[in-house]
Design a protein around this motif. Sequence first.
Motif, PDB file in Angstrom:
ATOM      1  N   VAL A  20     -31.173 -11.738   3.721  1.00 14.27           N
ATOM      2  CA  VAL A  20     -31.167 -11.173   2.411  1.00 14.27           C
ATOM      3  C   VAL A  20     -31.576  -9.691   2.284  1.00 14.27           C
ATOM      4  N   GLU A  21     -30.638  -9.036   1.731  1.00 13.27           N
ATOM      5  CA  GLU A  21     -31.019  -7.429   1.795  1.00 13.27           C
ATOM      6  C   GLU A  21     -32.387  -7.266   0.935  1.00 13.27           C
ATOM      7  N   THR A  71     -30.487 -15.241  -6.525  1.00  8.51           N
ATOM      8  CA  THR A  71     -29.769 -14.035  -6.975  1.00  8.51           C
ATOM      9  C   THR A  71     -28.482 -14.311  -6.800  1.00  8.51           C
ATOM     10  N   GLU A  93     -32.711  -4.887  -1.106  1.00  9.98           N
ATOM     11  CA  GLU A  93     -32.229  -4.245  -2.274  1.00  9.98           C
ATOM     12  C   GLU A  93     -32.003  -5.484  -3.494  1.00  9.98           C
ATOM     13  N   GLN A  94     -32.077  -6.543  -2.916  1.00 10.63           N
ATOM     14  CA  GLN A  94     -31.312  -7.734  -3.808  1.00 10.63           C
ATOM     15  C   GLN A  94     -32.037  -7.857  -5.192  1.00 10.63           C
ATOM     16  N   ASN A  95     -31.520  -8.190  -6.151  1.00 15.69           N
ATOM     17  CA  ASN A  95     -31.758  -8.397  -7.441  1.00 15.69           C
ATOM     18  C   ASN A  95     -32.863  -9.457  -7.752  1.00 15.69           C
ATOM     19  N   GLU A 122     -25.852 -11.969  -5.093  1.00 13.76           N
ATOM     20  CA  GLU A 122     -25.431 -10.481  -4.482  1.00 13.76           C
ATOM     21  C   GLU A 122     -23.793 -10.518  -4.762  1.00 13.76           C
ATOM     22  N   GLU A 123     -23.224 -11.763  -4.513  1.00 18.37           N
ATOM     23  CA  GLU A 123     -22.031 -11.833  -4.604  1.00 18.37           C
ATOM     24  C   GLU A 123     -21.653 -12.516  -6.003  1.00 18.37           C
ATOM     25  N   SER A 124     -20.682 -11.838  -6.924  1.00 15.73           N
ATOM     26  CA  SER A 124     -20.469 -12.465  -8.207  1.00 15.73           C
ATOM     27  C   SER A 124     -20.021 -14.012  -8.140  1.00 15.73           C
ATOM     28  N   CYS A 136     -28.070 -16.811 -12.895  1.00 17.09           N
ATOM     29  CA  CYS A 136     -28.076 -16.656 -11.251  1.00 17.09           C
ATOM     30  C   CYS A 136     -28.195 -18.118 -10.861  1.00 17.09           C
ATOM     31  N   SER A 152     -24.610 -18.115  -5.734  1.00 19.94           N
ATOM     32  CA  SER A 152     -25.985 -17.997  -5.779  1.00 19.94           C
ATOM     33  C   SER A 152     -26.570 -18.187  -4.458  1.00 19.94           C
ATOM     34  N   LYS A 153     -27.505 -17.344  -4.148  1.00 18.99           N
ATOM     35  CA  LYS A 153     -28.459 -17.387  -2.919  1.00 18.99           C
ATOM     36  C   LYS A 153     -29.816 -17.427  -3.228  1.00 18.99           C
TER      37      LYS A 153
END
Length: 985
Positions: free
Chosen positions: A945-946, A910, A948-950, A912-914, A35, A917-918
Amino acid sequence: MFLKNLEVFGFKSFADRTRIEFSAGITALLGPNGCGKSNVVDAVKWVLGEQAAKTMRAEKMEDVIFNGTESRKPLNVAEVSLTISNDEGLLPIDTSEITIKRRLYRSGEGEYWINNQQCKLRDVRELFWDTGVGKAAYSVMEQGKIDQILSSKPEDRRYLFEEAAGITRFKVKRAEAERKLERTEDNMRQIELTLTEVKRSYDSLKIQADKTITHRKLKDDIFNYELDIQLLRLKGFIQDRHNRESDIEKAREGRSRVQAQMDEVNAAMSEHMDEVNEMESRLVKIQQKIYGLAIEERSKNEQCRLLEQSKHEAKEKINQLEVKKKGVEEKIEILTDDADEQEGSLHNLNKRLEEIAKNICSFEENITVAGSRITENDRRSVEIEKEISVLDVKRSELQKQLEAITENIVTQLDIKLKEAGYSVQGAKNAQDRVENLVAQLKVLASGRRKLFSDFAAADSPSKADISRFGSAAVSAFSEIEKLLENLEQAVKAYVSVTPSFIEEFLSPEGIITQKRSIDLHIQRNTESVNEKREHIVSLKSQNLDLALKMEEYRVTLENLRINQAQMKTQIQSAEDQLRLLHRELSGQEAVLHDLQNELFTETKRFDDIDTHIADMREEIAGIQSEGVLLTKQLENLEKTIDSRNTDVAGKREVLTRLTSDIGKFQQQLEKASLDLATAETEIRNIQENFRDTYSRDLMEFEERMLTVNVPAAQLREQLTLTRQALRDLGSVNYLAPEEFAETKKRFDFLTVQIADLQKAKDDLKRITEEIRAESTELFLATYNKIKKNFHNMFRRLFGGGRAELRLVDPQNVLLSGIDIFAQPPGKKLENIALLSGGEKTMTAVSLLFATYMVRPSPFCLLDEIDAALDEANVLRFVQTLREFGNVSQYIVITHNKKTVAGAGTLLGVTMEESGVSKLITIKLENDSEGNIILPEPEPFEEEDVEPEQNVYIPPHPPKRRKTAAGTPVPETEDGSEKPSDVQTD
């Protein structure tokens, strides 16, 4: 707090401008693999001046710029800004906050900024000297750096102790001073070589210049002596002329007075003396002529003597000029030979320079060819990789076909078995029945064979035996026939339960054959991939060999370029020497030309004087001849006058007396006139001779004539001595004083330079020794403290044991390596290289904390250094880390839950977009019972940041935690948390 925030844009996977706020104490950096967690550490190292692309996990430095994704375009710039709090004034800048910024463009250009002022990389590095902060200091600890600290080379560990001792600045200054010292010594050697050459010219020209100056002085002295002599002669003749003019005036007055008396006597005797008067008149005229001829003869003789003297002087001067001319011609010949030799040497040097240039071009071409081959091999490797990718795709398709056909085999087999009514038990029973019948036939056939053998062995069987044997045979064949019928039925039953579709599967067009064909294609595909990978390895090996050759070529090329520079210096020196020779040759040729002109002038003057002397002697002979004739006429006339004057004896006596008186006055007048004419001739001759000799008017020095008071004899003696000194001096270089002045100026300049360089050399040696002494003292003091702290910290983290640091070369402290010996509890003291991975890590951590006890770094980044630790060691590590959290600021990248539990702030990374990084920040607080409370995550400025983020959220028993969405984390049956919505690594 020291590290305040980090702002990243376009660096690796951080496509958007991201600002990371750091808190005091311990901050844990979390996230799944891939990530971009380590990119944060790389960003910190990069902005602090890291220059090695491999350390950044890249092939080249431009690779750190965001390269784009499927949905994003690549960026052309990477920028990282690091803001540091400087409230305590640790850094040498008088501001409370310092911002370090680095920017890199895809074109390869890079920039560094300190507080928005552009600077150099050296300025950034010097800013953090001796603070423990830097790209190679102990403020950044990674797993790879653990291996570096515990490397088998003791020298690789020195940087840790040098940074802690605060001698990095001294080390850099000492290295810089040593480089300056080396450059100074090189400059001194070059200047000494040049000075040696100049010294030779200096000594030679000094002798020549002194000789030339002496020559010039002697020439001036000769001129002054001759001038004074001529002035004294001129002064004497002028005085004599004045005296003669006075005598002439007196003689004329006396003669006039006596003549008046004679006129009275003659008046009385006029009637008798007409004839006598006539004869007297003739007598006087003859006497005047005789006197005039005598005066003219004396004048001519004196002129002839002066001309003879001038002729002798001209002859001497011609001889001197010929000697000088010969000396100058010999010197010109020597200089011509030296110039030719120097030109030959210069030609050889230019030829060698051309050869070196050709070799340089050859090696540059070799480097270019090797680079082209490397590029071609890389291109071929890429092509082979693409071919491998194509083969991988084909193999994947074959694997899919294999899976499909295998599934088809299973499906078809199941269908066929169902259609055939195949039963494993029925097939087993049928097979057992066939096997039993076959066994019975074997037993029956064996028994009957023995019976027939016994009957055949009988000698003469009886009829009863034959009848009994026949009945037994019929009975046996009947049993066999019955068993065969039963076997036939059993075989039919076995065949009926055996699947008939197996032959279809095994036929050349069958599904099993197709599977084998696919297996063969897969095998060939795999072999082809292996061959291509071996080819890639071979190409890389070739590239490695080519790179080594290129490095050798570059070293040789550098040496050739150094030789080329040295050769150019030698050529320049040879050209300078040749110019000096040509200039000296030109000067000597000019001297020769002047000598030739002067010799020609003197020769012509000698010939003119010789001609003049001959003419003068002819004139003197004519005067003497005419004087003889006039004397005879005078004697005859006097006799006649005496005979004619006998009758006037009385008056004659008076007249005789008067005549005698007038004769005396006439003699005085004649003598004075002759002396006057001689003086005027001498004056004229002196002036003409001086003008002919020196081309100057002697009367220019009229004032000096009045002041000369040295006797002429003394002047002539000094003139003779001076001329002898001039002859003894020999030939001289007339341009030597000017050449010596120029050479002396250069010699003095080089001497001053040598003195300045020697002083600089002594100063640099003194500075180097002072830095070495101070560095040694600081290093030993720090080393001893770290050594003591290391032993105590090791015992604390290991729960016992002992550890030791040893200098490899105690006599050379500043270059000595440092050995680490560790003895965990229950083991023998051994070198660190023999420990396990976890023991190595704990030993390195002990050394790190021991260093922090001496000189703590303001902040420290720890990248998964707890990966090799077990649970007990992790607890010790976290406990120690918490204690040091009040001293320094720690950012820990980890996957260990217990390490995370010791952090005060969590940074979640994380994607979120392939490919992008955020980060989110989670600050942890304790409730009234001391348990950690997880607040809602704080989004960053650029976007929300949502929930549900990983994001990786660590556990902290005994209280149940909540996810980023605020829901409780579910538990498994054993009470542990179930990572359903929470991503773990």
